[in-house]
Design a protein around this motif. Structure first.
Motif, PDB file in Angstrom:
ATOM      1  N   SER A  49       0.849  -1.181   0.000  1.00 13.08           N
ATOM      2  CA  SER A  49       0.000   0.000   0.000  1.00 13.08           C
ATOM      3  C   SER A  49       0.884   1.230   0.000  1.00 13.08           C
ATOM      4  O   SER A  49       2.019   1.186   0.480  1.00 13.08           O
ATOM      5  N   ILE A  51       0.665   5.881  -0.050  1.00 13.74           N
ATOM      6  CA  ILE A  51      -0.159   7.076   0.082  1.00 13.74           C
ATOM      7  C   ILE A  51       0.654   8.264  -0.391  1.00 13.74           C
ATOM      8  O   ILE A  51       1.851   8.366  -0.114  1.00 13.74           O
ATOM      9  N   GLY A  56      -3.296  12.774  -0.197  1.00 13.43           N
ATOM     10  CA  GLY A  56      -3.669  11.613   0.594  1.00 13.43           C
ATOM     11  C   GLY A  56      -4.271  10.494  -0.226  1.00 13.43           C
ATOM     12  O   GLY A  56      -4.959   9.620   0.312  1.00 13.43           O
ATOM     13  N   ARG A  57      -4.000  10.497  -1.527  1.00  9.89           N
ATOM     14  CA  ARG A  57      -4.497   9.397  -2.361  1.00  9.89           C
ATOM     15  C   ARG A  57      -3.737   8.130  -2.010  1.00  9.89           C
ATOM     16  O   ARG A  57      -2.552   8.172  -1.695  1.00  9.89           O
ATOM     17  N   SER A  58      -4.415   7.019  -2.096  1.00 12.08           N
ATOM     18  CA  SER A  58      -3.797   5.767  -1.669  1.00 12.08           C
ATOM     19  C   SER A  58      -3.967   4.672  -2.722  1.00 12.08           C
ATOM     20  O   SER A  58      -4.797   4.785  -3.636  1.00 12.08           O
ATOM     21  N   SER A  71      -2.797   5.094   6.418  1.00 16.62           N
ATOM     22  CA  SER A  71      -3.121   6.458   6.813  1.00 16.62           C
ATOM     23  C   SER A  71      -1.838   7.159   7.220  1.00 16.62           C
ATOM     24  O   SER A  71      -0.855   6.509   7.572  1.00 16.62           O
ATOM     25  N   ARG A  72      -1.884   8.478   7.172  1.00 14.98           N
ATOM     26  CA  ARG A  72      -0.721   9.238   7.598  1.00 14.98           C
ATOM     27  C   ARG A  72      -1.161  10.363   8.514  1.00 14.98           C
ATOM     28  O   ARG A  72      -2.247  10.923   8.351  1.00 14.98           O
ATOM     29  N   VAL A 104       1.123   8.951  -6.140  1.00 21.79           N
ATOM     30  CA  VAL A 104       1.017   7.636  -5.518  1.00 21.79           C
ATOM     31  C   VAL A 104       2.059   6.738  -6.174  1.00 21.79           C
ATOM     32  O   VAL A 104       1.948   6.406  -7.348  1.00 21.79           O
TER      33      VAL A 104
END
Length: 124
Positions: A49, A51, A56-58, A71-72, A104
């Motif tokens: 995964s 980000i 904040g696109r993942s 998440s960050r 990303v």
């Protein structure tokens, strides 16, 4: 330059959960795209995964979609990987990584900062 420290690995039974965290030291954490990779015994390292730095696109590899959440928290210089419904095939050493390449970033070759790895073992 950012240095990464991963933690949170452990041993769980199938169906359980773990939360991996990666804390970054250094400045300008907001500028880095972040990723989680894993390497199972006898296999090549694969992207799990990632980000992006700003929007904040993942991204998730197909095998973890719907089970893992990245998440960050830029205020804490931290990237997390919440792993639910774990399976034996998730067993691996998990690495966090960072890059200043925009967007990303899913390819291992695009990352140039790596944490030390944390072991996740899922038993059936």
């Amino acid at each position: 330059e950012v240095q990464l420290q991963a933690s949170g690995g452990g041993s769980v039974q199938a169906g359980g959960s773990l939360r991996l965290s990666c804390v970054a030291s250094g400045s300008l954490f907001d500028d880095y795209a972040l990723g989680w990779f894993r390497q199972a015994p006898g296999q090549e390292r694969e992207g799990v995964s990632c980000i992006s730095s700003s929007e904040g696109r993942s991204y998730y590899t197909d095998s973890v979609k719907g089970r893992f959440t990245i998440s960050r928290d830029n205020a804490k210089n931290t990237v997390n990987l919440q792993m639910n419904s774990l399976r034996p095939e998730d067993t691996a050493v998990y690495y966090c990584a960072a890059t200043t390449v925009v967007g990303v970033r899913v390819r291992e070759s695009e990352y140039y900062l790596w944490g030390q790895g944390t072991l996740v073992t899922v038993s059936s």
